[in-house]
Motif scaffolding. Structure first.
Motif, PDB file in Angstrom:
ATOM      1  N   GLY B  20     -17.735 -22.209 -21.165  1.00  0.00           N
ATOM      2  CA  GLY B  20     -19.004 -22.700 -21.648  1.00  0.00           C
ATOM      3  C   GLY B  20     -19.691 -23.885 -21.472  1.00  0.00           C
ATOM      4  O   GLY B  20     -20.626 -24.216 -20.867  1.00  0.00           O
ATOM      5  N   TYR B  21     -18.633 -24.864 -21.340  1.00  0.00           N
ATOM      6  CA  TYR B  21     -18.803 -26.144 -20.927  1.00  0.00           C
ATOM      7  C   TYR B  21     -19.461 -26.459 -19.579  1.00  0.00           C
ATOM      8  O   TYR B  21     -20.537 -26.811 -19.347  1.00  0.00           O
ATOM      9  CB  TYR B  21     -17.636 -27.139 -21.249  1.00  0.00           C
ATOM     10  N   LEU B  22     -18.486 -25.839 -18.817  1.00  0.00           N
ATOM     11  CA  LEU B  22     -18.890 -25.873 -17.266  1.00  0.00           C
ATOM     12  C   LEU B  22     -20.235 -25.232 -17.157  1.00  0.00           C
ATOM     13  O   LEU B  22     -21.067 -25.316 -16.158  1.00  0.00           O
ATOM     14  CB  LEU B  22     -17.846 -25.456 -16.246  1.00  0.00           C
ATOM     15  N   GLY B  23     -20.319 -23.820 -17.869  1.00  0.00           N
ATOM     16  CA  GLY B  23     -21.603 -23.119 -17.946  1.00  0.00           C
ATOM     17  C   GLY B  23     -22.968 -23.885 -18.042  1.00  0.00           C
ATOM     18  O   GLY B  23     -23.919 -23.542 -17.426  1.00  0.00           O
ATOM     19  N   SER B  24     -22.830 -24.925 -19.044  1.00  0.00           N
ATOM     20  CA  SER B  24     -23.807 -25.644 -19.271  1.00  0.00           C
ATOM     21  C   SER B  24     -24.453 -26.295 -17.993  1.00  0.00           C
ATOM     22  O   SER B  24     -25.560 -26.668 -17.934  1.00  0.00           O
ATOM     23  CB  SER B  24     -23.824 -26.540 -20.448  1.00  0.00           C
ATOM     24  N   LEU B  25     -23.534 -26.940 -17.054  1.00  0.00           N
ATOM     25  CA  LEU B  25     -24.029 -27.524 -15.949  1.00  0.00           C
ATOM     26  C   LEU B  25     -24.653 -26.475 -14.683  1.00  0.00           C
ATOM     27  O   LEU B  25     -25.597 -26.647 -14.155  1.00  0.00           O
ATOM     28  CB  LEU B  25     -22.668 -28.167 -15.223  1.00  0.00           C
ATOM     29  N   MET B  26     -24.060 -25.287 -14.851  1.00  0.00           N
ATOM     30  CA  MET B  26     -24.365 -24.297 -13.879  1.00  0.00           C
ATOM     31  C   MET B  26     -25.582 -23.657 -13.902  1.00  0.00           C
ATOM     32  O   MET B  26     -26.491 -23.233 -13.131  1.00  0.00           O
ATOM     33  CB  MET B  26     -23.369 -23.136 -13.916  1.00  0.00           C
ATOM     34  N   LEU B  27     -25.962 -23.544 -15.315  1.00  0.00           N
ATOM     35  CA  LEU B  27     -27.388 -23.058 -15.681  1.00  0.00           C
ATOM     36  C   LEU B  27     -28.280 -24.009 -15.284  1.00  0.00           C
ATOM     37  O   LEU B  27     -29.637 -23.406 -14.737  1.00  0.00           O
ATOM     38  CB  LEU B  27     -27.428 -23.082 -17.259  1.00  0.00           C
ATOM     39  N   SER B  28     -28.302 -25.346 -15.453  1.00  0.00           N
ATOM     40  CA  SER B  28     -29.115 -26.314 -14.735  1.00  0.00           C
ATOM     41  C   SER B  28     -29.237 -26.460 -13.133  1.00  0.00           C
ATOM     42  O   SER B  28     -30.002 -26.627 -12.745  1.00  0.00           O
ATOM     43  CB  SER B  28     -29.050 -27.795 -15.277  1.00  0.00           C
ATOM     44  N   ALA B 192     -22.193 -17.956 -18.125  1.00  0.00           N
ATOM     45  CA  ALA B 192     -23.764 -17.938 -17.967  1.00  0.00           C
ATOM     46  C   ALA B 192     -24.094 -17.762 -19.517  1.00  0.00           C
ATOM     47  O   ALA B 192     -25.085 -18.557 -19.870  1.00  0.00           O
ATOM     48  CB  ALA B 192     -24.142 -16.821 -17.432  1.00  0.00           C
ATOM     49  N   ILE B 193     -23.549 -16.886 -20.368  1.00  0.00           N
ATOM     50  CA  ILE B 193     -23.898 -16.600 -21.622  1.00  0.00           C
ATOM     51  C   ILE B 193     -23.821 -17.801 -22.496  1.00  0.00           C
ATOM     52  O   ILE B 193     -25.023 -18.011 -23.286  1.00  0.00           O
ATOM     53  CB  ILE B 193     -23.486 -15.167 -22.291  1.00  0.00           C
ATOM     54  N   PRO B 194     -22.715 -18.218 -22.839  1.00  0.00           N
ATOM     55  CA  PRO B 194     -22.644 -19.445 -23.804  1.00  0.00           C
ATOM     56  C   PRO B 194     -23.697 -20.439 -23.380  1.00  0.00           C
ATOM     57  O   PRO B 194     -24.456 -20.865 -24.459  1.00  0.00           O
ATOM     58  CB  PRO B 194     -21.255 -20.118 -23.564  1.00  0.00           C
ATOM     59  N   ALA B 195     -23.958 -20.825 -22.299  1.00  0.00           N
ATOM     60  CA  ALA B 195     -25.011 -21.770 -22.112  1.00  0.00           C
ATOM     61  C   ALA B 195     -26.226 -21.455 -22.338  1.00  0.00           C
ATOM     62  O   ALA B 195     -27.139 -22.134 -22.804  1.00  0.00           O
ATOM     63  CB  ALA B 195     -24.818 -22.386 -20.566  1.00  0.00           C
ATOM     64  N   SER B 196     -26.722 -20.113 -21.983  1.00  0.00           N
ATOM     65  CA  SER B 196     -27.943 -19.525 -22.157  1.00  0.00           C
ATOM     66  C   SER B 196     -28.102 -19.649 -23.569  1.00  0.00           C
ATOM     67  O   SER B 196     -29.368 -19.841 -24.058  1.00  0.00           O
ATOM     68  CB  SER B 196     -28.056 -18.149 -21.807  1.00  0.00           C
ATOM     69  N   ALA B 197     -27.117 -19.066 -24.355  1.00  0.00           N
ATOM     70  CA  ALA B 197     -27.344 -19.154 -25.912  1.00  0.00           C
ATOM     71  C   ALA B 197     -27.821 -20.550 -26.544  1.00  0.00           C
ATOM     72  O   ALA B 197     -28.602 -20.763 -27.413  1.00  0.00           O
ATOM     73  CB  ALA B 197     -26.293 -18.358 -26.432  1.00  0.00           C
ATOM     74  N   ALA B 198     -26.796 -21.419 -26.070  1.00  0.00           N
ATOM     75  CA  ALA B 198     -26.966 -22.925 -26.502  1.00  0.00           C
ATOM     76  C   ALA B 198     -28.213 -23.357 -26.183  1.00  0.00           C
ATOM     77  O   ALA B 198     -28.788 -24.095 -26.967  1.00  0.00           O
ATOM     78  CB  ALA B 198     -25.675 -23.545 -25.906  1.00  0.00           C
ATOM     79  N   GLY B 211     -22.642 -26.983 -27.863  1.00  0.00           N
ATOM     80  CA  GLY B 211     -22.923 -25.522 -28.398  1.00  0.00           C
ATOM     81  C   GLY B 211     -22.496 -24.529 -27.351  1.00  0.00           C
ATOM     82  O   GLY B 211     -21.709 -23.585 -27.732  1.00  0.00           O
ATOM     83  N   ALA B 212     -22.612 -24.746 -26.079  1.00  0.00           N
ATOM     84  CA  ALA B 212     -21.960 -23.982 -25.195  1.00  0.00           C
ATOM     85  C   ALA B 212     -20.759 -24.089 -25.306  1.00  0.00           C
ATOM     86  O   ALA B 212     -19.902 -22.717 -25.041  1.00  0.00           O
ATOM     87  CB  ALA B 212     -22.372 -24.390 -23.697  1.00  0.00           C
ATOM     88  N   MET B 213     -19.940 -25.059 -25.375  1.00  0.00           N
ATOM     89  CA  MET B 213     -18.507 -25.033 -25.505  1.00  0.00           C
ATOM     90  C   MET B 213     -18.008 -24.253 -26.660  1.00  0.00           C
ATOM     91  O   MET B 213     -17.103 -23.438 -26.657  1.00  0.00           O
ATOM     92  CB  MET B 213     -17.990 -26.609 -25.645  1.00  0.00           C
ATOM     93  N   ILE B 214     -18.601 -24.332 -27.971  1.00  0.00           N
ATOM     94  CA  ILE B 214     -18.197 -23.949 -29.258  1.00  0.00           C
ATOM     95  C   ILE B 214     -18.415 -22.248 -29.086  1.00  0.00           C
ATOM     96  O   ILE B 214     -17.702 -21.502 -29.441  1.00  0.00           O
ATOM     97  CB  ILE B 214     -19.134 -24.260 -30.423  1.00  0.00           C
TER      98      ILE B 214
END
Lengths: 230, 254
Positions: B20-28, B192-198, B211-214
């Motif tokens: 989720g944490y890495l996903g928050s970077l990938m989203l951007s 992808a999903i945790p970051a999108s939700a966060a 948030g993405a990590m949690i």
């Protein structure tokens, strides 16, 4: 006189994808100068700034005064709506403390409550002011500015050029900026560099911007308008 | 059985959280979708691991690296959009897999088998996840700046190439860990999903990344618990819990 120089460019060539973008360009910038870079689309203006910043390979000489700090305001930033980034977050990316950020926001005319605003929610004029403030963190002596949006009234009464003029006074800045806007060149700059791959004219705008040089720069169809109010 | 559940939960929380944490970077970076194809690409590696009985993450990792290198080389050579190249490379990966993977072992490859994770696999997953977390934390600000504008990052003296390389290696590792948990088909969702939700519920960067990590960690553990209580495999349930959290986040969108 020699101590005053900030930047010396001599015989600069920039070649990208097997194409000459800038050919044999030389100019100098002295402390306190405001140098505008004028030219049509594709003339190599942005490439010049990037070469000066050391982002691109080049031949020739680019010599900055040693120890000089440079602030850079890029032309436009894509993708910033993808993540929830507050103004404060954006400044933290430059390791700016909240106190420092507040001061710098104040100097470009934003109140403290702007810290919490999302970058994606700002107007383009507001965002441009944020980018200028961002570039001013850590007090650079030189500001490189790629095409400030012309005609945008960024805070009701102050245009981006009024803001730059004020900041220049307050912070003793030297500036290089790209523009399309002739009135900016006349009102604001000490020297103009007319660039279309190679140097077409260079010097104080009142002296070097003639009908002939503008024709050569922009092509035959240039609609030259005399500026009566400078 | 209680021990097995504990192992699965531990591995799930760590892998899900760091994904989720890495996903928050990938989203951007608009790269979340690339993780999907990269996940598919791991399938030949997973197939080899299943056939010769070694850890699927270990089998997956070299194939992700191979895939990234191929896509990178094709991009330089052809200048085609990276999505198109990724599609070409990953489809080939999937096709090769089904030439030699016995169909009865396909489920593990496709949807993962976190419910059968061993003690040492859990230990290694936790260590690798912690390592990823620390590296991510270190490069996070710089990566955000690079994602916003490479020029701005360069003007700060950041070596964009170096950071992008580290970033790609992190993606490869997370994909390799992710296939153990949710299989080759669903790894993209894990990032992808945790970051999108966060993103839906955050107004500033710190809330978003945390948030993405949690969300990643919570949906992994809920998915594993649901799998324990039902007949269904954990992988799809983890993704469905993620999707449910995403739907809820839409209601609270800021």
């Amino acid at each position: 006189m020699e101590n005053d120089f900030i930047l010396k460019v001599e015989n600069l060539w920039v070649r990208l994808d097997n194409q000459n973008i800038i050919e044999n360009l030389s100019f100098q910038v002295k402390k306190g100068d405001v140098v505008t870079i004028l030219g049509p689309n594709g003339a190599g203006k942005t490439v010049l700034l990037k070469a000066l910043l050391g982002f691109l390979p080049y031949k020739g000489e680019i010599k900055w005064k040693s120890g000089i700090k440079i602030g850079y305001v890029p032309q436009r930033l894509p993708f910033i709506k993808d993540i929830p980034l507050s103004v404060n977050d954006f400044f933290k990316l430059k390791k700016s403390s909240e106190k420092e950020t507040k001061e710098i926001l104040d100097s470009v005319g934003f109140k403290e409550d702007f810290l919490k605003k999302k970058i994606g929610d700002l107007s383009s004029g507001q965002f441009q002011r944020i980018l200028i403030a961002w570039a001013l963190i850590r007090n650079p002596q030189v500001l490189l500015f790629d095409e400030p949006t012309t005609g945008i009234d960024i805070s009701g009464e102050e245009t981006v050029y009024n803001l730059l003029a004020r900041l220049k006074q307050e912070r003793d800045l030297t500036m290089l900026l790209i523009t399309h806007d002739l009135s900016v060149v006349y009102k604001f700059s000490t020297d103009v560099i007319c660039l279309n791959k190679h140097l077409i004219c260079y010097g104080p705008p009142q002296e070097v911007l003639t009908l002939e040089s503008l024709r050569e720069l922009f092509g035959e169809e240039v609609k030259y308008y005399q500026h009566k109010h400078y | 059985m209680g021990n097995q559940l504990l192992l699965s939960l531990t591995a799930g929380i760590f892998i899900g959280g760091v994904a989720g944490y890495l996903g928050s970077l990938m989203l951007s970076k608009r790269m979340a979708l690339v993780a999907g194809p990269l996940g598919h690409l791991t399938l030949p590696g997973i197939a080899l691991a299943l056939l010769y009985d070694f850890n699927v993450s270990l089998g997956a990792f070299p194939f992700v690296i191979l895939g990234i290198v191929l896509i990178w080389l094709f991009e330089i050579r052809t200048k085609l959009p990276i999505e198109a190249l990724t599609a070409i490379v990953f489809a080939s990966g999937v096709a090769i897999t089904f030439l030699f993977l016995p169909i009865e072992q396909a489920e593990t490859a496709l949807v993962g088998d976190i419910s059968r994770v061993t003690f040492w696999e859990t230990v290694i997953s936790v260590i690798v996840a912690l390592f990823l977390f620390l590296v991510l934390k270190k490069i996070y600000s710089e990566m955000v700046l690079i994602n916003i504008s490479e020029d701005l990052a360069k003007s700060e003296g950041i070596s964009v190439k170096k950071y992008n390389l580290v970033y790609l290696v992190l993606i490869a590792i997370i994909v390799a860990l992710g296939v153990k948990m949710v299989g080759g088909l669903l790894t993209a969702a894990l990032v992808a999903i945790p970051a999108s939700a966060a993103r839906n519920i955050s107004g500033k960067l710190a809330h978003y990344t945390f948030g993405a990590m949690i969300i990643g960690a919570v949906s992994s553990s809920l998915g594993i618990l649901l799998a324990e209580l039902s007949e269904f495999p954990a992988g799809p349930l983890i993704i469905l819990v993620n999707a449910l959290i995403f739907l809820i986040s839409i209601i609270f969108k800021r």
